[in-house]
Design an enzyme around this catalytic site. Sequence first.
Site, PDB file in Angstrom:
ATOM      1  N   THR A 130       0.899  -1.152   0.000  1.00  0.00           N
ATOM      2  CA  THR A 130       0.000   0.000   0.000  1.00  0.00           C
ATOM      3  C   THR A 130       0.936   1.199   0.000  1.00  0.00           C
ATOM      4  OG1 THR A 130      -0.105   0.174   2.405  1.00  0.00           O
ATOM      5  CG2 THR A 130      -1.785  -1.197   1.378  1.00  0.00           C
ATOM      6  N   HIS A 131       0.560   2.252  -0.692  1.00  0.00           N
ATOM      7  CA  HIS A 131       1.421   3.435  -0.856  1.00  0.00           C
ATOM      8  C   HIS A 131       2.771   3.053  -1.468  1.00  0.00           C
ATOM      9  CE1 HIS A 131      -1.412   5.278   2.044  1.00  0.00           C
ATOM     10  NE2 HIS A 131      -1.288   4.122   2.680  1.00  0.00           N
ATOM     11  N   SER A 173      18.854   0.722 -26.050  1.00  0.00           N
ATOM     12  CA  SER A 173      19.149   2.153 -26.120  1.00  0.00           C
ATOM     13  C   SER A 173      20.202   2.372 -27.196  1.00  0.00           C
ATOM     14  CB  SER A 173      19.668   2.630 -24.763  1.00  0.00           C
ATOM     15  OG  SER A 173      20.475   3.781 -24.915  1.00  0.00           O
ATOM     16  N   LYS A 230      21.326  -1.309 -21.694  1.00  0.00           N
ATOM     17  CA  LYS A 230      19.899  -1.116 -21.459  1.00  0.00           C
ATOM     18  C   LYS A 230      19.011  -2.161 -22.096  1.00  0.00           C
ATOM     19  CE  LYS A 230      18.608   2.924 -19.888  1.00  0.00           C
ATOM     20  NZ  LYS A 230      17.642   3.111 -18.884  1.00  0.00           N
ATOM     21  N   GLU A 284       5.518   0.704 -21.409  1.00  0.00           N
ATOM     22  CA  GLU A 284       5.441   2.164 -21.345  1.00  0.00           C
ATOM     23  C   GLU A 284       4.505   2.713 -22.423  1.00  0.00           C
ATOM     24  OE1 GLU A 284       9.465   3.632 -21.427  1.00  0.00           O
ATOM     25  OE2 GLU A 284       9.958   2.573 -19.577  1.00  0.00           O
ATOM     26  N   TYR A 327     -30.332  14.661 -36.631  1.00  0.00           N
ATOM     27  CA  TYR A 327     -28.976  14.558 -37.169  1.00  0.00           C
ATOM     28  C   TYR A 327     -28.370  15.924 -37.422  1.00  0.00           C
ATOM     29  CZ  TYR A 327     -24.992  13.532 -40.137  1.00  0.00           C
ATOM     30  OH  TYR A 327     -23.726  13.467 -40.647  1.00  0.00           O
ATOM     31  N   LYS A 345     -16.363   9.317 -35.817  1.00  0.00           N
ATOM     32  CA  LYS A 345     -15.662   8.155 -36.391  1.00  0.00           C
ATOM     33  C   LYS A 345     -14.159   8.092 -36.165  1.00  0.00           C
ATOM     34  CE  LYS A 345     -19.240   7.644 -39.756  1.00  0.00           C
ATOM     35  NZ  LYS A 345     -19.876   8.919 -39.266  1.00  0.00           N
TER      36      LYS A 345
HETATM   37  N1  ARG Z   1     -20.810  11.099 -43.586  1.00  0.00           N
HETATM   38  C1  ARG Z   1     -21.986  11.344 -42.845  1.00  0.00           C
HETATM   39  C2  ARG Z   1     -21.761  10.995 -41.358  1.00  0.00           C
HETATM   40  O1  ARG Z   1     -20.837  10.338 -41.073  1.00  0.00           O
HETATM   41  C3  ARG Z   1     -23.096  10.523 -43.376  1.00  0.00           C
HETATM   42  C4  ARG Z   1     -24.444  11.095 -43.126  1.00  0.00           C
HETATM   43  C5  ARG Z   1     -24.655  12.291 -43.961  1.00  0.00           C
HETATM   44  N2  ARG Z   1     -25.931  12.854 -43.777  1.00  0.00           N
HETATM   45  C6  ARG Z   1     -26.203  14.137 -44.089  1.00  0.00           C
HETATM   46  N3  ARG Z   1     -27.389  14.561 -43.862  1.00  0.00           N
HETATM   47  N4  ARG Z   1     -25.295  14.908 -44.567  1.00  0.00           N
HETATM   48  O2  ARG Z   1     -22.495  11.372 -40.491  1.00  0.00           O
END
Ligand code: ARG
Length: 473
Positions: free
Chosen positions: A155-156, A277, A283, A290, A317, A325
Site C-alpha cells: 500500500t502506498h 538504447s 539497457k 510504457e 442529425y 468516427k
Molecule cells: N458522412 C456522414 C456521417 O458520417 C453521413 C451522413 C450524412 N448525412 C447528411 N445529412 N449529410 O455522419
Amino acid sequence: MAQLWGGRFTKATDRTVYDFNASISFDKRLFHEDIQGSTAHVTMLAKQGILTERERDEILEGLSGIRGDVDNGILEIDINCEDIHSFVEAELIRRIGDTGKKLHTGRSRNDQVALDMRLYTRKRVAVTDGLLKELLTVILDVMEENLGTYMPGFTHLQKAQPTTLAHHFGAYFEMFRRDRQRMADLYRRMNYCPLGAGALAGTTYPLDREYTASLMGFAGPTLNSMDSVSDRDYLIEFLSALSTVMMHLSRFCEEIIIWNSNEYQFVEIDDAYSTGSSIMPQKKNPDVAELVRGKTGRVYGALLSLLTTMKGIPLAYNKDMQEDKEMTFDAMDTVENCLILFCGMLRTMRFRSDRMAQSAMKGFTNATDAADYLVGKGVPFRDAHGIIGRLVLYCVEKNTSIDKLSLEELKGISDQFEADLYDAISLETCVEKRLTIGGPGQEAMRAVIEKYREYLGESALADLTTDESYTDR
Ligand code: ARG
C-alpha cells in the site's frame, strides 16, 4: 467530386468545402457494413412489394459483385466520392443502371450511417471481448502456476503484508472480467437497428423494420426515429469501457515497469518484448509496457472528444456527428493492439519467485501477524499494535527483522512472547492463514480459480456474431 445531391444548387461546391465535408477517407472502413445494410434493406423492400423481386435480385447481385471486387482488389474504393455510401450507390448505378437508383428508396444517409457504424462497432465490441478473454486466460495460467509464489503486497508502494503472485494477478483478473461485463452490457443495449428511421421522421413506405433488424441479427428495431439517427450513446459507452480497459492495462504496465527495474527484479520481460538504447549498451527497456501506459491518453481523448462533440447538438442529425468516427476508430485499433501486445509480453515474462520471496521477508510484512499473535495471547489489539511498533523500531535500530530476534530480546519488549511466535509470523503462515474467500491462502485461491476456469468456459460475445465480414481492418 462525386456527390448524391446537387439538384437544388446552381453552383458547384467549393473544392475546399467539398474536402472539408467529405468523409470517405475514414468511413471507407464501413464498406462491408454499408453493403450488408443495403442488402438487408433491399431484401425488405422487395418483401414489402416496394421493389419487384427482379429489381431486388439485380441490386443484390450488383452489391455482391462490388463487395467481391473490392475484397479481391479488382475495384478500388474511389476516394473522390463524398462518403462510402455515395461510392457504393454510384458504383451500383454504374454497373446495373437505373435499377440501382432505387437502392436508396425509403432510406436516408442519416439512418444508413447510424446503421453502418452500429454494425461495425458491434463487431469491434466482440473482438475486444475476445481479446480480453485471451488476456484472462493468460492471467489465470500465471495464477495457477504461482499459488505458492510469495511476494510482498503493497500500500502506498510500501511493503504492507505478504501475499502471492497468484493473489496479485487475481486482482487484475477481476478488473478485466468487469471490463468484459461492460462489453456484454453495452452490446446488449446497442443491439437495435436504426434503419428505417429515414432522415429523422421515418418514411411513408410500408417498411418492415422488424424484418430488417432480424436480417442483421439485431434484437429489434429502435423505437424512436429521431433518436435513431442522432444517438451516439453506445459509442460513448464503448469509449468509456475502452478507457477503463486502458486504465487497467496502464496500472498493470506501471507495476510491470517497477517489477522489471533493477531495484526490484521481480520479473524479467522477454528479450522479444524489450528494446535497447542507442547510446547505453547495457539497457533493456520495457517500452511495450510504457507505450501501453502512454496510449491510454489517446483513448481517454477519444471519449472526451465525442462527449464534447455531442453535448450541444439539437435533435436530430447534425453534421457534427460525422466526428464520431476517426477518433473512435483510433481508440478501437489502439485498444486491440495494446491487448495483443500486452498478452504477448505477459505470456513470455519470467517471474523471479526467489526475488519476490526475499523481498517479502524484508520490510516487516509480518508485523500485523505479530500483533495478531499477541491478540491470541489475550493482549487487546491496540496495545499489541503499540508493542509491535516498538519491536519494529528496535529492529530498525539493530538493522534486523522480528524473526531474527532471540526469545530473550523479544521478552524484553513483552513477556507474552513465546517460542511459538517464530512459526506464527513465518512468511508461509502469514499467507496461508489468510483463508477467507478473496484472500491469498492457497485453499481460498483454489476455490476462486475454479470459479474463474468455469467462467472462462462460458461463451463469448464473439460466439454471438456469426457474420464473417470483419476482415478488413
Ligand atoms: N458522412 C456522414 C456521417 O458520417 C453521413 C451522413 C450524412 N448525412 C447528411 N445529412 N449529410 O455522419
